[in-house]
Design a protein around this motif. Structure first.
Motif, PDB file in Angstrom:
ATOM      1  N   ASN A   1       1.420   6.477  -7.035  1.00  0.00           N
ATOM      2  CA  ASN A   1       0.332   7.386  -7.351  1.00  0.00           C
ATOM      3  C   ASN A   1       0.796   8.831  -7.334  1.00  0.00           C
ATOM      4  N   GLU A   9     -10.857  -0.698 -16.323  1.00  0.00           N
ATOM      5  CA  GLU A   9     -12.198  -0.904 -15.778  1.00  0.00           C
ATOM      6  C   GLU A   9     -13.085  -1.683 -16.749  1.00  0.00           C
ATOM      7  N   ARG A  36      -5.316  -2.977 -11.360  1.00  0.00           N
ATOM      8  CA  ARG A  36      -6.595  -2.279 -11.385  1.00  0.00           C
ATOM      9  C   ARG A  36      -6.534  -0.986 -10.585  1.00  0.00           C
ATOM     10  N   TYR A  37      -5.793  -1.066  -9.480  1.00  0.00           N
ATOM     11  CA  TYR A  37      -5.687   0.102  -8.618  1.00  0.00           C
ATOM     12  C   TYR A  37      -4.904   1.229  -9.291  1.00  0.00           C
ATOM     13  N   ASN A  85      -0.566  -9.566 -10.351  1.00  0.00           N
ATOM     14  CA  ASN A  85      -1.600  -9.248  -9.378  1.00  0.00           C
ATOM     15  C   ASN A  85      -2.576  -8.235  -9.982  1.00  0.00           C
ATOM     16  N   LEU A  86      -3.740  -8.735 -10.345  1.00  0.00           N
ATOM     17  CA  LEU A  86      -4.704  -7.869 -11.032  1.00  0.00           C
ATOM     18  C   LEU A  86      -5.218  -6.746 -10.151  1.00  0.00           C
ATOM     19  N   ALA A  87      -5.260  -6.989  -8.847  1.00  0.00           N
ATOM     20  CA  ALA A  87      -5.737  -5.934  -7.953  1.00  0.00           C
ATOM     21  C   ALA A  87      -4.802  -4.729  -8.010  1.00  0.00           C
ATOM     22  N   VAL A  88      -3.504  -5.005  -8.084  1.00  0.00           N
ATOM     23  CA  VAL A  88      -2.512  -3.928  -8.138  1.00  0.00           C
ATOM     24  C   VAL A  88      -2.668  -3.138  -9.435  1.00  0.00           C
ATOM     25  N   LEU A 100       2.391   1.699  -3.470  1.00  0.00           N
ATOM     26  CA  LEU A 100       1.400   2.131  -4.460  1.00  0.00           C
ATOM     27  C   LEU A 100       1.011   3.592  -4.256  1.00  0.00           C
ATOM     28  N   ASN A 101       0.927   4.020  -2.985  1.00  0.00           N
ATOM     29  CA  ASN A 101       0.678   5.445  -2.719  1.00  0.00           C
ATOM     30  C   ASN A 101       1.776   6.294  -3.337  1.00  0.00           C
ATOM     31  N   ALA A 141       0.836  -1.195   0.000  1.00  0.00           N
ATOM     32  CA  ALA A 141       0.000   0.000   0.000  1.00  0.00           C
ATOM     33  C   ALA A 141       0.873   1.248   0.000  1.00  0.00           C
TER      34      ALA A 141
END
Lengths: 281, 328
Positions: free
Chosen positions: A192, A233, A212-213, A207-210, A188-189, A185
């Protein structure tokens, strides 16, 4: 029309020859603009990492081109001539092996600063400390050797080292897969924030969650080819390729939501797959 | 609640350091494993998950560690005080083990079939019967062409297939418990999904209980019945998946908030301040206090709090469980 910041066109890479020839990347094209993240997903052996190595100039493509703001990066013998070299930097998957164990975090980053900019040792140190501080590594931890840092901290040191070159594109190959959730986290912050500051990020992950985020657009790779690409999306909401559907169904918890996980038959070529082929016999 | 199959109480594990007192690495670990249950053990790297697992198969001493106090009850046995003779009746027989790296867990120079037969021999089956049983076990873990795979060596198999073989070895003796320590770390998501599906199927077919170690909360949620969360060598919360989804310990709450798959794309992710205190630097009181937004002066004195019930089957080590619930 101005050319994209970084663009790969019809890139192909093959390893080995004769019967052992493996076509690791086959005709892949992608482009990334400032402040944008493009995700690449796919399983082991799909060609993601080879593509990453092409983008940063560590691997010469057999076919196709890579251009930075319209300039070809594979000119002559080498890659990324002159001032272009610093523009595209990489963060590797394993924070335990990508840092020199005998160098402190500070020295590792300062070395990169000094390599790319003419400056005194003191200036390189100061700039390295500032970069590390920015990544959430306080001076007290910056002087430590990698083995005394956590996986998440090491990964942020790797990012600082990449940023020391002052790049406009960061290629991150599975940067979160070896670190804890909370450290993920944090990283990733950080990514961003870098995106908001105008950096372009090519994010490779299984890791698709990563993805997607962080990534607005995604390319799904399989057997060296891009089988599906588009807005993240949309692809999550309505995947059109069977393989993408399998990937999405493999996200923990998705199965319960009614999508059955169906293992794909493994019919890839190459070394890694001769082993798996037995399954398909 | 009926008596659990495995009951770990107040377990304390330390590393021997010559004349100095042992370095405590696990302290006040409590875990109750019910029959037929898949129990998730979650925590950051270094939280003591693997050490607790090792205490269940008697391999702590290989890392220079030993159980200092507490009990690990398996039926009439207390594994906390087990000697090697007792371990031989438990390890690999009543408790099977699946390691994180199947390549490390399998012998590279021995065929898959021979490795399985080594496990099968413990049940008294030998010769041609053992050969048949090895193939049967490979078939059981959904390996196609098991006769061929039995003659192969580990390096000839993919990571996912190696992990299937590990599971086959673990169930060869018909154990009561399988301990799976991060069995899918480093595997692709699609392979991970297959292995988890297999583990659930094996559980349903055999009624075995499973301890599944992971730091992937999404995975644990999807697969497990109950969860225990570890932080800095101790268990801080335990309950059913549904109970822990409404946490009563601030560490669990913070872990839940840092989950990417639940966050809106691009939104600021909540992170947990600082790092767990390193082994050997544990201060008095709660070891999460320095990372906790709701820490009070009382939290930094006395012993680390032990798990206490807040609901049937739901326990937290935080003396202020209502504060976590109110903050959610």
């Amino acid at each position: 029309m101005t050319p994209p910041l970084l663009r790969a066109t019809d890139v192909s890479v093959a390893f080995g020859r004769g019967a052992d020839r493996v076509r690791a990347v086959r005709g892949v094209s992608l482009a990334v603009e400032p402040g944008e993240s493009v995700g690449i997903v796919g399983e082991s052996g799909s060609g993601k990492s080879t593509l990453a190595r092409v983008l940063v100039g560590l691997q010469r493509p057999d076919e196709g081109t890579v251009e930075l703001r319209g300039r070809s990066v594979f000119e002559g013998e080498g890659a990324y001539p002159g001032a272009l070299r610093r523009q595209v930097q990489m963060v590797f998957q394993d924070p335990y092996t990508s840092l020199n164990p005998r160098m402190s975090a500070l020295d590792a980053v300062a070395e990169s600063v000094a390599f790319h900019d003419r400056c005194t040792r003191a200036q390189a140190r100061d700039r390295a400390l500032a970069l590390l501080g920015d990544m959430g590594i306080p001076p007290g931890d910056a002087v430590k050797k990698p083995r005394l840092l956590s996986g998440g901290q090491r990964q942020r040191v790797s990012v600082a080292r990449a940023l020391a070159a002052g790049p406009s594109v960061l290629v991150a190959d599975e940067p979160t897969s070896a670190i804890d959730q909370s450290a993920q986290a944090q990283l990733l912050n950080l990514f961003n924030r870098l995106l908001r500051d105008g950096l372009a990020i090519v994010l490779i992950s299984h890791n698709l969650a990563v993805i997607r985020y962080l990534s607005r657009r995604v390319h799904v790779m399989r057997d060296g080819e891009v089988v599906e690409e588009g807005e993240t999306e949309r692809i999550f909401g309505a995947p059109s390729h069977d393989y993408t559907r399998t990937l999405i169904a493999s996200i923990p918890g998705r199965e319960a939501a009614g999508t059955e996980v169906s293992p794909q038959p493994t019919t890839r070529d190459g070394n890694a797959d001769r082993r798996i082929d037995l399954q398909a016999l | 609640m009926t008596a659990p199959l495995l009951d770990i109480r107040d377990l304390r594990i330390g590393i021997r350091r010559g004349r100095r007192p042992p370095l405590v690495i696990v302290d006040k670990a409590d875990l109750r494993l019910g029959r037929g249950e898949i129990h998730g053990l979650v925590g950051e790297s270094g939280s003591g998950k693997t050490m607790v697992c090792r205490s269940l198969i008697g391999t702590l001493s290989r890392r220079g560690a030993s159980v200092l106090s507490g009990s690990v009850r398996l039926g009439d046995l207390d594994l906390a005080t087990a000697d090697e003779a007792m371990w031989r009746t438990v390890r690999g027989r009543r408790i099977g083990y699946v390691t994180q790296s199947a390549l490390a867990g399998l012998n590279p120079v021995v065929t898959i079939g021979a490795q399985l037969k080594e496990a099968i021999r413990q049940t008294g089956t030998t010769g041609a019967d053992a050969d048949r049983r090895a193939v049967e076990l490979l078939d059981r873990v959904r390996i196609r062409r098991p006769e061929i795979v039995a003659r192969q060596h580990p390096h000839q198999l993919s990571g996912g297939m190696r992990q299937r073989v590990m599971i086959a070895c673990a169930i060869a003796t018909g154990p009561e418990i399988i301990v799976a320590d991060e069995p899918t770390t480093g595997l692709d998501v699609t392979v991970q999904a297959e292995i988890m599906k297999l583990l659930k199927a094996i559980q349903a077919e055999t009624g075995v209980s499973v301890i599944l170690v992971s730091h992937d909360l999404a995975l644990i949620d999807a697969v497990c019945d109950r969860i225990t969360i570890m932080h800095a060598g101790t268990c801080v919360e335990t309950g059913t998946v549904a109970q822990v989804a409404r946490p009563r310990h601030p560490y669990t709450a913070a872990l839940n908030r840092s989950r990417i798959e639940l966050a809106a794309p691009g939104s600021e992710l909540r992170t947990i301040r600082g790092r767990p205190p390193a082994v050997g630097t544990w201060a008095p009181g709660c070891r999460f206090a320095d990372r906790c937004d709701g820490a009070r002066p009382d939290c930094r004195t006395g012993e680390h709090p032990r798990l206490a019930p807040v609901a049937d089957g739901h326990m937290t080590a935080c003396p202020f469980p209502d504060a976590t619930e109110a903050a959610a």
